[in-house]
Design an enzyme around this catalytic site. Structure first.
Site, PDB file in Angstrom:
ATOM      1  N   GLU A 137     -33.541  43.909 -12.540  1.00  0.00           N
ATOM      2  CA  GLU A 137     -33.736  44.980 -11.570  1.00  0.00           C
ATOM      3  C   GLU A 137     -33.872  44.347 -10.194  1.00  0.00           C
ATOM      4  OE1 GLU A 137     -36.093  48.738 -13.027  1.00  0.00           O
ATOM      5  OE2 GLU A 137     -37.214  46.950 -13.603  1.00  0.00           O
ATOM      6  N   GLU A 193     -38.745  49.161 -23.926  1.00  0.00           N
ATOM      7  CA  GLU A 193     -37.671  49.116 -22.931  1.00  0.00           C
ATOM      8  C   GLU A 193     -37.522  47.669 -22.503  1.00  0.00           C
ATOM      9  OE1 GLU A 193     -37.987  51.825 -19.572  1.00  0.00           O
ATOM     10  OE2 GLU A 193     -37.076  50.319 -18.235  1.00  0.00           O
TER      11      GLU A 193
END
Length: 209
Positions: free
Chosen positions: A38, A33
């Site tokens: 974020e 991933e």
């Protein structure tokens, strides 16, 4: 990817990330991933003296043979600024080759991971059968697709129970009624969500190969 504003508001979790198109090496995180960006919408979120709220953006690679052996902390980095990232447009970018994975915000490097000479499996110190033995860059040698999303809350530990926040965390990660707990406390967090300030506004996405 030119994005206006990291969404601002309590318990908002914006992300620009990539997942494998086909999980060639197995379930998460065995096939990898890539988290390009974020952030947390809270004005204050901290387990130490550092604010990990909306003044911070982070990049992470997730990889490992199973969730209990995710070596993401070896491939995680953060960038902070004075004031919220949601105040203006910012360009989040990814440079991904067989030799490295680098993320940037406004041309400033956030995360730089060189492909380990011994491969990710050996760098991670995993035992047993090396599921990535054919390629040093595995699991980051497959096609991934792009996701741009705004989530809220969650029980995976992104908003740790033990941290201090600018408002009371209305649910526990171990709760079986976290959605109801969150909604019942809407009078506490809803005032922090102000129209487009709580949204991810995307100007453009540009991809080259």
């Amino acid at each position: 990817r030119r994005v206006h504003g990291v969404p601002r508001g309590d318990w908002i979790w914006p992300a620009i990330w990539m997942m494998p198109q086909s999980s060639a090496y197995g379930g998460w995180p065995a096939s990898g991933e890539i988290d390009i960006m974020e952030s947390r919408g809270n004005d204050w979120a901290s387990g130490d003296s550092v604010n990990h709220g909306n003044e911070e953006v982070s990049s992470t690679l997730h990889w490992g043979p199973d969730p209990g052996q995710n070596r993401f902390m070896k491939t995680h980095s953060e960038k902070r600024k004075s004031g919220a990232w949601g105040s203006d447009y910012h360009i989040y970018s990814l440079d991904w080759t067989a030799d490295h994975i680098i993320t940037y915000v406004d041309g400033q490097e956030v995360l730089h991971v060189n492909t380990p000479a011994q491969g990710f499996w050996n760098w991670g110190g995993f035992g047993g059968n090396n599921i990535w033995s054919h390629s040093h860059s595995a699991p980051f040698d497959q096609q991934f697709y792009l996701i741009l999303n705004v989530a809220v809350g969650g029980t995976a530990g992104f908003f740790p129970d033990s941290w201090h926040y600018n408002s009371r965390k209305p649910w526990r990660d171990s709760s079986s009624t976290e959605n109801q707990d969150f909604w019942n406390a809407r009078g506490e967090w809803q005032p922090s969500w102000h129209g487009d300030n709580a949204a991810m506004i995307i100007d453009y996405v540009h991809m080259t190969q």
